[in-house]
Design an enzyme around this catalytic site. Sequence first.
Site, PDB file in Angstrom:
ATOM      1  N   GLY A 178      -2.115   2.258  12.453  1.00 27.46           N
ATOM      2  CA  GLY A 178      -1.906   3.700  12.414  1.00 27.46           C
ATOM      3  C   GLY A 178      -1.231   4.165  13.682  1.00 27.46           C
ATOM      4  O   GLY A 178      -0.512   3.396  14.333  1.00 27.46           O
ATOM      5  N   GLY A 224      -5.189   4.751  17.682  1.00 29.37           N
ATOM      6  CA  GLY A 224      -5.440   3.386  18.156  1.00 29.37           C
ATOM      7  C   GLY A 224      -6.204   3.384  19.477  1.00 29.37           C
ATOM      8  O   GLY A 224      -7.127   2.588  19.672  1.00 29.37           O
ATOM      9  N   GLU A 279      -2.078   7.097  19.090  1.00 31.80           N
ATOM     10  CA  GLU A 279      -3.132   8.009  19.543  1.00 31.80           C
ATOM     11  C   GLU A 279      -4.502   7.606  18.961  1.00 31.80           C
ATOM     12  O   GLU A 279      -5.490   7.476  19.693  1.00 31.80           O
ATOM     13  CB  GLU A 279      -2.738   9.413  19.075  1.00 31.80           C
ATOM     14  CG  GLU A 279      -3.602  10.517  19.572  1.00 31.80           C
ATOM     15  CD  GLU A 279      -3.241  11.837  18.876  1.00 31.80           C
ATOM     16  OE1 GLU A 279      -2.197  11.905  18.199  1.00 31.80           O
ATOM     17  OE2 GLU A 279      -4.050  12.776  18.993  1.00 31.80           O
ATOM     18  N   CYS A 294       6.477   1.789  10.479  1.00 32.68           N
ATOM     19  CA  CYS A 294       6.243   1.667  11.917  1.00 32.68           C
ATOM     20  C   CYS A 294       7.315   0.852  12.617  1.00 32.68           C
ATOM     21  O   CYS A 294       7.643   1.127  13.761  1.00 32.68           O
ATOM     22  CB  CYS A 294       4.888   1.044  12.153  1.00 32.68           C
ATOM     23  SG  CYS A 294       4.655  -0.421  11.150  1.00 32.68           S
ATOM     24  N   GLU A 329       8.190   8.574  18.270  1.00 32.25           N
ATOM     25  CA  GLU A 329       8.210   8.160  16.864  1.00 32.25           C
ATOM     26  C   GLU A 329       8.218   9.406  15.985  1.00 32.25           C
ATOM     27  O   GLU A 329       7.372  10.279  16.123  1.00 32.25           O
ATOM     28  CB  GLU A 329       6.965   7.327  16.588  1.00 32.25           C
ATOM     29  CG  GLU A 329       6.934   6.793  15.189  1.00 32.25           C
ATOM     30  CD  GLU A 329       5.801   5.810  15.009  1.00 32.25           C
ATOM     31  OE1 GLU A 329       4.654   6.172  15.334  1.00 32.25           O
ATOM     32  OE2 GLU A 329       6.060   4.685  14.556  1.00 32.25           O
ATOM     33  N   LYS A 339     -11.462   1.207   5.103  1.00 34.90           N
ATOM     34  CA  LYS A 339     -11.263   2.645   4.900  1.00 34.90           C
ATOM     35  C   LYS A 339      -9.775   2.937   4.766  1.00 34.90           C
ATOM     36  O   LYS A 339      -9.021   2.836   5.738  1.00 34.90           O
ATOM     37  CB  LYS A 339     -11.817   3.473   6.072  1.00 34.90           C
ATOM     38  CG  LYS A 339     -11.808   4.953   5.719  1.00 34.90           C
ATOM     39  CD  LYS A 339     -11.823   5.876   6.914  1.00 34.90           C
ATOM     40  CE  LYS A 339     -10.470   6.356   7.336  1.00 34.90           C
ATOM     41  NZ  LYS A 339      -9.746   7.197   6.355  1.00 34.90           N
ATOM     42  N   GLU A 361      -2.287  -2.297  15.244  1.00 37.65           N
ATOM     43  CA  GLU A 361      -0.865  -2.251  14.873  1.00 37.65           C
ATOM     44  C   GLU A 361      -0.483  -0.788  14.912  1.00 37.65           C
ATOM     45  O   GLU A 361      -0.914  -0.006  14.066  1.00 37.65           O
ATOM     46  CB  GLU A 361      -0.662  -2.774  13.446  1.00 37.65           C
ATOM     47  CG  GLU A 361      -1.138  -4.191  13.220  1.00 37.65           C
ATOM     48  CD  GLU A 361      -0.112  -5.227  13.643  1.00 37.65           C
ATOM     49  OE1 GLU A 361       0.947  -4.846  14.183  1.00 37.65           O
ATOM     50  OE2 GLU A 361      -0.393  -6.418  13.445  1.00 37.65           O
TER      51      GLU A 361
HETATM   52  P1  NAP Z   1      -3.365   7.871  11.841  1.00 34.24           P
HETATM   53  O1  NAP Z   1      -3.522   9.329  11.862  1.00 34.24           O
HETATM   54  O2  NAP Z   1      -3.484   7.116  13.068  1.00 34.24           O
HETATM   55  O3  NAP Z   1      -4.413   7.371  10.749  1.00 34.24           O
HETATM   56  C1  NAP Z   1      -4.579   6.033  10.424  1.00 34.24           C
HETATM   57  C2  NAP Z   1      -5.969   5.817   9.890  1.00 34.24           C
HETATM   58  O4  NAP Z   1      -6.925   6.127  10.907  1.00 34.24           O
HETATM   59  C3  NAP Z   1      -6.330   6.700   8.702  1.00 34.24           C
HETATM   60  O5  NAP Z   1      -7.134   5.959   7.821  1.00 34.24           O
HETATM   61  C4  NAP Z   1      -7.131   7.814   9.360  1.00 34.24           C
HETATM   62  O6  NAP Z   1      -8.041   8.446   8.483  1.00 34.24           O
HETATM   63  C5  NAP Z   1      -7.889   7.047  10.421  1.00 34.24           C
HETATM   64  N1  NAP Z   1      -8.385   7.858  11.531  1.00 34.24           N
HETATM   65  C6  NAP Z   1      -7.928   9.066  11.962  1.00 34.24           C
HETATM   66  N2  NAP Z   1      -8.649   9.476  13.008  1.00 34.24           N
HETATM   67  C7  NAP Z   1      -9.596   8.532  13.253  1.00 34.24           C
HETATM   68  C8  NAP Z   1     -10.643   8.396  14.206  1.00 34.24           C
HETATM   69  N3  NAP Z   1     -10.877   9.310  15.129  1.00 34.24           N
HETATM   70  N4  NAP Z   1     -11.405   7.280  14.161  1.00 34.24           N
HETATM   71  C9  NAP Z   1     -11.190   6.332  13.242  1.00 34.24           C
HETATM   72  N5  NAP Z   1     -10.219   6.411  12.302  1.00 34.24           N
HETATM   73  C10 NAP Z   1      -9.425   7.493  12.311  1.00 34.24           C
HETATM   74  O7  NAP Z   1      -1.980   7.413  11.282  1.00 34.24           O
HETATM   75  P2  NAP Z   1      -1.255   7.889   9.968  1.00 34.24           P
HETATM   76  O8  NAP Z   1      -0.820   9.297  10.218  1.00 34.24           O
HETATM   77  O9  NAP Z   1      -2.062   7.590   8.784  1.00 34.24           O
HETATM   78  O10 NAP Z   1      -0.021   6.870   9.917  1.00 34.24           O
HETATM   79  C11 NAP Z   1       1.153   7.066  10.627  1.00 34.24           C
HETATM   80  C12 NAP Z   1       1.150   6.297  11.933  1.00 34.24           C
HETATM   81  O11 NAP Z   1       0.768   4.943  11.770  1.00 34.24           O
HETATM   82  C13 NAP Z   1       2.499   6.239  12.559  1.00 34.24           C
HETATM   83  O12 NAP Z   1       2.429   6.643  13.883  1.00 34.24           O
HETATM   84  C14 NAP Z   1       2.927   4.771  12.461  1.00 34.24           C
HETATM   85  O13 NAP Z   1       3.733   4.326  13.487  1.00 34.24           O
HETATM   86  C15 NAP Z   1       1.654   4.060  12.444  1.00 34.24           C
HETATM   87  N6  NAP Z   1       1.761   2.809  11.683  1.00 34.24           N
HETATM   88  C16 NAP Z   1       1.817   1.629  12.347  1.00 34.24           C
HETATM   89  C17 NAP Z   1       1.913   0.440  11.653  1.00 34.24           C
HETATM   90  C18 NAP Z   1       1.977  -0.877  12.344  1.00 34.24           C
HETATM   91  O14 NAP Z   1       1.888  -1.896  11.706  1.00 34.24           O
HETATM   92  N7  NAP Z   1       2.124  -0.922  13.641  1.00 34.24           N
HETATM   93  C19 NAP Z   1       1.921   0.456  10.272  1.00 34.24           C
HETATM   94  C20 NAP Z   1       1.848   1.664   9.632  1.00 34.24           C
HETATM   95  C21 NAP Z   1       1.761   2.831  10.351  1.00 34.24           C
HETATM   96  P3  NAP Z   1      -7.636   9.792   7.708  1.00 34.24           P
HETATM   97  O15 NAP Z   1      -6.517   9.429   6.829  1.00 34.24           O
HETATM   98  O16 NAP Z   1      -8.873  10.154   6.993  1.00 34.24           O
HETATM   99  O17 NAP Z   1      -7.233  10.781   8.770  1.00 34.24           O
END
Ligand code: NAP
Length: 505
Positions: free
Chosen positions: A232, A237, A235, A288, A391, A178, A254
């Site tokens: 992602g 996670g 939170e 990230c 962050e 997804k 991650e």
């Molecule tokens: P996010 O809100 O956590 O979303 C990530 C993914 O999770 C999206 O596909 C999102 O879908 C999905 N999601 C949201 N709520 C969910 C739920 N309740 N159950 C299952 N899946 C759910 O993060 P983001 O805003 O896309 O990305 C930014 C964050 O990612 C930053 O905090 C960054 O640090 C972190 N990040 C970490 C890494 C790493 O390797 N450690 C890499 C990249 C990013 P939708 O898009 O449909 O909401």
Amino acid sequence: MADYKLLIDGELCEAASGETFATYNPGKGEKIADLPKAGREDAVRAIEAGRRTFDSGVWSGLSGPERAEKLRAIAKLITDNAGMLAELESLDSGGTIRKATFADIPGAAGAFEWFATCAETQSDRGDLPPAVFPQSENYLLYEPLGVCTGVIPWNFPFIMLSWKIAPALAAGNVSILKPASLTSITALKLGELIAEADILPPGVLQILSGPGGTVGEELASNPMVDKVAFTGSTEVGRRIMQLASGTVKPVTLELGGKSANIVLDDADLDTAAAGVLFGTFFHGGQVCESGTRALVQRGIYDEFVNLLVEKTGKLVLGDQLDWASDIGPLVDRSQAETTERYVKLGRDEVGDPLCGGGYPEGLAEGLDPQAFFQPTIFSNVPNSAKIAQEEIFGPVLCVIPFDTDAEAIAIANDSIYGLAGGVQSTNLERAQDVASKMRTGTVWINDYHMISPDKPFGGYKQSGIGRELGTKGFDIYRQAKHIHVNPEGAGRANHAQYSALSGEI
Ligand code: NAP
Ligand code: MG
């Protein structure tokens, strides 16, 4: 009708509900396409198809080299379509065309290549040391886990998909992905290319665009899913872990970061300054593992900070598809608003930034200035400030002074995160000593952002669980089954010599 299709059970299809959602070019606020909005029903259909496909052995029963050949065909498909994919990725995500061309598309092809190599070279049988007691011959059988799901963010849509799909398939699992709702186009496009090229049996790879709250939750909780890998926010996670715990699924997480880039007083200042800016402002800080805290030793502090500001002035903000742009728009206006909120907070906490601090002026006509943010540097930031602890995921650098190496290490480690970090120094022995004491998954010495598919990547503390990439990133997609053989046969079974149960049976 959607402009792109889901890939479920080998078929390119609409969402069961027929619903769609729009995706935008954030730089101009223009709609690019309507995408299918999958729901729980579609996720369940994909999971059932995945389960059937896995259990049939049509993929898990292939040899490693046979699977490697298919993964290499996917890598070639990506490379053959690199220009088109890079443009789509840049348009949809706001990442610059340079990033998409030189990092995203080749990075993803490289991950498929690397895991093809793993499928060929990592034996599905492992040796164990000779047993002393109980008498036996022992070995390991490595087996795929089953149905593996991946949920990914919007900052590196194409590379992230490769990190989830390639190792899962290489190890013999089936994969369901997804993408993030803001950036689903390139994942759907790859699904279409793979289906049309007929590379994989139906159900081996499935791709669903749709909301995290429905599709994502199903992929993390459905009892037929054997593993979930998530990249992602911390939170979400936590939520994924909670959902997976219902059926005790292994998770790879991650998550976020607030990495420290330590500049020692013997660093080559010009190179280190360029490196610190690359470490922070690449992709507008939406990375990230960005080095968003620059820890600079007191003796070089003023000179170094001046260099940072001077070089930042040369960065070009502009249309992400323009080859001259260093930084494009953020992924959407709301990410720019979040950045603005933190900059306001930073002004309260430490005073005005040395540069940047707002939406840019003078962008080319047609660009939406509220989707962009100026690269911003705060100086003399106490590590306890919120802007140094939380962050931001925008182009904001906190510069923090320190006196001794031990103090730098303590500041670097004073964070709930531990994803990455850097040490800039001409003394490699000193730099490695500092690196060895940082509680973080990756440290780059005189470099930054150098992630490659053959080296493990992942976080300490609240930055995540597990390592992706490298051979470790292959092993997290395999079970290790221990086989114990008593070579003496049934008559001399070890249990017959135990009297722990009863002497009578
Ligand atoms: P996010 O809100 O956590 O979303 C990530 C993914 O999770 C999206 O596909 C999102 O879908 C999905 N999601 C949201 N709520 C969910 C739920 N309740 N159950 C299952 N899946 C759910 O993060 P983001 O805003 O896309 O990305 C930014 C964050 O990612 C930053 O905090 C960054 O640090 C972190 N990040 C970490 C890494 C790493 O390797 N450690 C890499 C990249 C990013 P939708 O898009 O449909 O909401
Ligand atoms: Mg978009």
